[in-house]
Motif scaffolding. Structure first.
Motif, PDB file in Angstrom:
ATOM      1  N   LEU A  84       0.808  -1.221   0.000  1.00 15.91           N
ATOM      2  CA  LEU A  84       0.000   0.000   0.000  1.00 15.91           C
ATOM      3  C   LEU A  84       0.837   1.264   0.000  1.00 15.91           C
ATOM      4  CD1 LEU A  84      -2.946   0.958   0.128  1.00 15.91           C
ATOM      5  CD2 LEU A  84      -2.737   1.007   2.609  1.00 15.91           C
ATOM      6  N   LEU A  85       1.985   1.248   0.658  1.00 10.92           N
ATOM      7  CA  LEU A  85       2.818   2.448   0.751  1.00 10.92           C
ATOM      8  C   LEU A  85       3.720   2.632  -0.461  1.00 10.92           C
ATOM      9  CD1 LEU A  85       3.858   2.161   4.514  1.00 10.92           C
ATOM     10  CD2 LEU A  85       2.019   3.532   3.531  1.00 10.92           C
ATOM     11  N   ALA A  86       3.752   1.636  -1.345  1.00 13.35           N
ATOM     12  CA  ALA A  86       4.580   1.722  -2.546  1.00 13.35           C
ATOM     13  C   ALA A  86       3.839   2.486  -3.634  1.00 13.35           C
ATOM     14  CB  ALA A  86       4.948   0.332  -3.043  1.00 13.35           C
ATOM     15  N   SER A  87       4.523   3.453  -4.233  1.00 13.77           N
ATOM     16  CA  SER A  87       3.984   4.193  -5.367  1.00 13.77           C
ATOM     17  C   SER A  87       5.151   4.598  -6.259  1.00 13.77           C
ATOM     18  CB  SER A  87       3.235   5.443  -4.887  1.00 13.77           C
ATOM     19  OG  SER A  87       4.145   6.393  -4.354  1.00 13.77           O
ATOM     20  N   THR A  88       4.849   5.141  -7.413  1.00 14.92           N
ATOM     21  CA  THR A  88       5.936   5.591  -8.276  1.00 14.92           C
ATOM     22  C   THR A  88       6.738   6.698  -7.610  1.00 14.92           C
ATOM     23  OG1 THR A  88       4.389   7.087  -9.391  1.00 14.92           O
ATOM     24  CG2 THR A  88       4.768   4.935 -10.410  1.00 14.92           C
ATOM     25  N   GLN A  89       6.110   7.427  -6.686  1.00 14.46           N
ATOM     26  CA  GLN A  89       6.809   8.503  -5.979  1.00 14.46           C
ATOM     27  C   GLN A  89       7.697   7.994  -4.850  1.00 14.46           C
ATOM     28  OE1 GLN A  89       3.358   8.828  -6.727  1.00 14.46           O
ATOM     29  NE2 GLN A  89       4.019   9.956  -8.544  1.00 14.46           N
ATOM     30  N   THR A  90       7.417   6.802  -4.315  1.00 18.13           N
ATOM     31  CA  THR A  90       8.195   6.306  -3.177  1.00 18.13           C
ATOM     32  C   THR A  90       9.269   5.296  -3.574  1.00 18.13           C
ATOM     33  OG1 THR A  90       6.562   4.567  -2.705  1.00 18.13           O
ATOM     34  CG2 THR A  90       6.309   6.679  -1.544  1.00 18.13           C
ATOM     35  N   MET A  91       9.473   5.072  -4.869  1.00  7.61           N
ATOM     36  CA  MET A  91      10.534   4.160  -5.286  1.00  7.61           C
ATOM     37  C   MET A  91      11.884   4.618  -4.725  1.00  7.61           C
ATOM     38  SD  MET A  91       9.267   1.631  -7.084  1.00  7.61           S
ATOM     39  CE  MET A  91       8.028   1.713  -5.777  1.00  7.61           C
ATOM     40  N   GLY A  92      12.607   3.695  -4.075  1.00  7.15           N
ATOM     41  CA  GLY A  92      13.890   4.016  -3.480  1.00  7.15           C
ATOM     42  C   GLY A  92      13.812   4.615  -2.095  1.00  7.15           C
ATOM     43  N   THR A  93      12.585   4.883  -1.615  1.00 11.52           N
ATOM     44  CA  THR A  93      12.391   5.470  -0.288  1.00 11.52           C
ATOM     45  C   THR A  93      12.332   4.375   0.766  1.00 11.52           C
ATOM     46  OG1 THR A  93      11.119   7.291  -1.239  1.00 11.52           O
ATOM     47  CG2 THR A  93      10.864   6.920   1.127  1.00 11.52           C
ATOM     48  N   ASN A  94      12.945   4.618   1.912  1.00  6.75           N
ATOM     49  CA  ASN A  94      12.835   3.675   3.021  1.00  6.75           C
ATOM     50  C   ASN A  94      11.366   3.500   3.401  1.00  6.75           C
ATOM     51  OD1 ASN A  94      12.593   3.689   6.296  1.00  6.75           O
ATOM     52  ND2 ASN A  94      14.111   2.226   5.570  1.00  6.75           N
ATOM     53  N   LYS A  95      10.961   2.271   3.682  1.00  8.95           N
ATOM     54  CA  LYS A  95       9.558   1.973   3.935  1.00  8.95           C
ATOM     55  C   LYS A  95       9.037   2.608   5.225  1.00  8.95           C
ATOM     56  CE  LYS A  95       9.677  -2.266   1.203  1.00  8.95           C
ATOM     57  NZ  LYS A  95       9.430  -3.726   1.131  1.00  8.95           N
ATOM     58  N   ALA A  96       9.866   2.662   6.255  1.00 12.70           N
ATOM     59  CA  ALA A  96       9.434   3.302   7.504  1.00 12.70           C
ATOM     60  C   ALA A  96       9.263   4.802   7.314  1.00 12.70           C
ATOM     61  CB  ALA A  96      10.444   3.017   8.608  1.00 12.70           C
ATOM     62  N   VAL A  97      10.131   5.407   6.531  1.00 12.92           N
ATOM     63  CA  VAL A  97      10.024   6.843   6.245  1.00 12.92           C
ATOM     64  C   VAL A  97       8.758   7.128   5.437  1.00 12.92           C
ATOM     65  CG1 VAL A  97      11.100   8.761   4.997  1.00 12.92           C
ATOM     66  CG2 VAL A  97      12.503   7.242   6.413  1.00 12.92           C
ATOM     67  N   ALA A  98       8.469   6.275   4.456  1.00 17.34           N
ATOM     68  CA  ALA A  98       7.238   6.439   3.679  1.00 17.34           C
ATOM     69  C   ALA A  98       6.010   6.283   4.564  1.00 17.34           C
ATOM     70  CB  ALA A  98       7.204   5.414   2.543  1.00 17.34           C
ATOM     71  N   ALA A  99       6.081   5.383   5.533  1.00 17.60           N
ATOM     72  CA  ALA A  99       4.970   5.198   6.467  1.00 17.60           C
ATOM     73  C   ALA A  99       4.730   6.461   7.286  1.00 17.60           C
ATOM     74  CB  ALA A  99       5.243   4.013   7.377  1.00 17.60           C
ATOM     75  N   ALA A 100       5.802   7.107   7.713  1.00 15.23           N
ATOM     76  CA  ALA A 100       5.669   8.331   8.502  1.00 15.23           C
ATOM     77  C   ALA A 100       4.961   9.413   7.706  1.00 15.23           C
ATOM     78  CB  ALA A 100       7.040   8.810   8.961  1.00 15.23           C
ATOM     79  N   ALA A 101       5.326   9.557   6.431  1.00 11.79           N
ATOM     80  CA  ALA A 101       4.690  10.559   5.586  1.00 11.79           C
ATOM     81  C   ALA A 101       3.213  10.238   5.371  1.00 11.79           C
ATOM     82  CB  ALA A 101       5.419  10.652   4.250  1.00 11.79           C
ATOM     83  N   ARG A 102       2.908   8.975   5.165  1.00  7.46           N
ATOM     84  CA  ARG A 102       1.523   8.566   4.942  1.00  7.46           C
ATOM     85  C   ARG A 102       0.661   8.824   6.173  1.00  7.46           C
ATOM     86  NH1 ARG A 102      -2.496   7.990   1.305  1.00  7.46           N
ATOM     87  NH2 ARG A 102      -3.966   6.344   1.930  1.00  7.46           N
ATOM     88  N   VAL A 103       1.158   8.455   7.345  1.00 10.02           N
ATOM     89  CA  VAL A 103       0.398   8.651   8.579  1.00 10.02           C
ATOM     90  C   VAL A 103       0.195  10.142   8.854  1.00 10.02           C
ATOM     91  CG1 VAL A 103       0.465   8.370  11.086  1.00 10.02           C
ATOM     92  CG2 VAL A 103       1.004   6.438   9.591  1.00 10.02           C
ATOM     93  N   ALA A 104       1.206  10.950   8.598  1.00  8.18           N
ATOM     94  CA  ALA A 104       1.071  12.401   8.795  1.00  8.18           C
ATOM     95  C   ALA A 104      -0.024  12.973   7.901  1.00  8.18           C
ATOM     96  CB  ALA A 104       2.406  13.092   8.520  1.00  8.18           C
ATOM     97  N   ALA A 105      -0.167  12.423   6.695  1.00  6.78           N
ATOM     98  CA  ALA A 105      -1.203  12.887   5.780  1.00  6.78           C
ATOM     99  C   ALA A 105      -2.595  12.439   6.208  1.00  6.78           C
ATOM    100  CB  ALA A 105      -0.903  12.391   4.361  1.00  6.78           C
ATOM    101  N   ILE A 106      -2.671  11.265   6.837  1.00  9.96           N
ATOM    102  CA  ILE A 106      -3.966  10.721   7.266  1.00  9.96           C
ATOM    103  C   ILE A 106      -4.424  11.356   8.570  1.00  9.96           C
ATOM    104  CG2 ILE A 106      -5.148   8.643   8.106  1.00  9.96           C
ATOM    105  CD1 ILE A 106      -3.286   7.032   6.281  1.00  9.96           C
ATOM    106  N   ASN A 107      -3.517  11.416   9.544  1.00  8.16           N
ATOM    107  CA  ASN A 107      -3.905  11.816  10.896  1.00  8.16           C
ATOM    108  C   ASN A 107      -2.725  12.467  11.605  1.00  8.16           C
ATOM    109  OD1 ASN A 107      -4.999  12.057  13.436  1.00  8.16           O
ATOM    110  ND2 ASN A 107      -5.841   9.992  13.503  1.00  8.16           N
TER     111      ASN A 107
END
Length: 246
Positions: A84-107
């Protein structure tokens, strides 16, 4: 029970006995007291790939106040079919870092700690200490054995899942439970399970992670029957869901 408006933080409203608007659809099943427990809970998700990414999304939307995400891996193109956290924009991004950005956007009221590392025998106690629940989003036996051993030492319940192809299994492992630990402590021919051969369509981790997160809700709120010493096995191709006593 009155409904909270937009004034004040979610914590303030819940402490005053009011359900914030963002959690209003949780009220009938979780309740104000349960929502407060979620907001005050500390949950770790170990592995932010197929299982973990879906679990993080659901935990954030449910309002778990503190999330710790542990993953040293980065997204690549093979993750796009199911993570779910994988997108063309997150390629090469650490998964935990991508999770932080996603959670900040949600809540943005929630706190997320992104740990850009793999769980090991050397760092597990430090990473997992002082948590209420751990969600197992791992994909190999050796890391899972470390997780279960340290969680038992720290007396923290683990919500376990494993997936392969269109099949999956989910169980809650309390500190006093031994069945899953015994199964996973047996010698394995390969560190990776059959998922490495069968792969996973997008639906399999979504179903398994939803079952995992519901177990987290049960553990935190005390509502519902836990899968302790039980395992849910499902096969999405055969429309099979089976509850197995361990």
């Amino acid at each position: 029970m009155t409904q909270g408006g937009n004034e004040g933080s979610s914590l303030d409203l819940l402490l005053a006995g009011q359900m914030p608007q963002r959690y209003l659809r949780n009220e009938a099943t979780i309740g104000v007291k349960g929502q407060l427990k979620l907001l005050q809970a500390k949950v770790a998700v170990v592995g932010a790939g197929g299982l973990g990414g879906h679990a993080i999304e659901l935990l954030a939307r449910l309002g778990v106040g503190y999330l710790k995400v542990i993953d040293g891996d980065c997204f690549d193109e093979t993750n796009l079919n199911r993570q779910l956290l994988a997108s063309t924009q997150t390629m090469g991004t650490n998964k935990a870092v991508a999770a932080a950005a996603r959670v900040a956007a949600i809540n943005p009221e929630l706190e997320l700690i992104a740990c850009r590392c793999r769980l090991t025998a050397e760092n597990a106690v430090e990473l997992l200490n002082e948590l209420d629940v751990i969600v197992d989003g791992l994909d190999n036996f050796s890391s899972r054995q470390i997780l279960l051993a340290v969680a038992q030492q720290l007396k923290i319940p683990v919500v376990y899942a494993a997936i392969a192809g269109c099949t999956g299994q989910v169980s809650t492992v309390l500190p006093t439970d031994d069945a899953i630990r015994r199964l996973l402590q047996q010698p394995q021919p390969e560190d990776r399970g059959v998922e490495a051969v069968l792969g996973n369509p997008a639906t399999t981790p979504a179903v398994a992670a939803a079952l995992q997160v519901q177990e987290v809700v049960k553990l935190i709120t005390g509502r519902g029957q836990l899968l302790s010493e039980k395992l849910v096995y499902f096969d999405l191709e055969s429309n099979l869901f089976e509850l197995i006593n361990l």
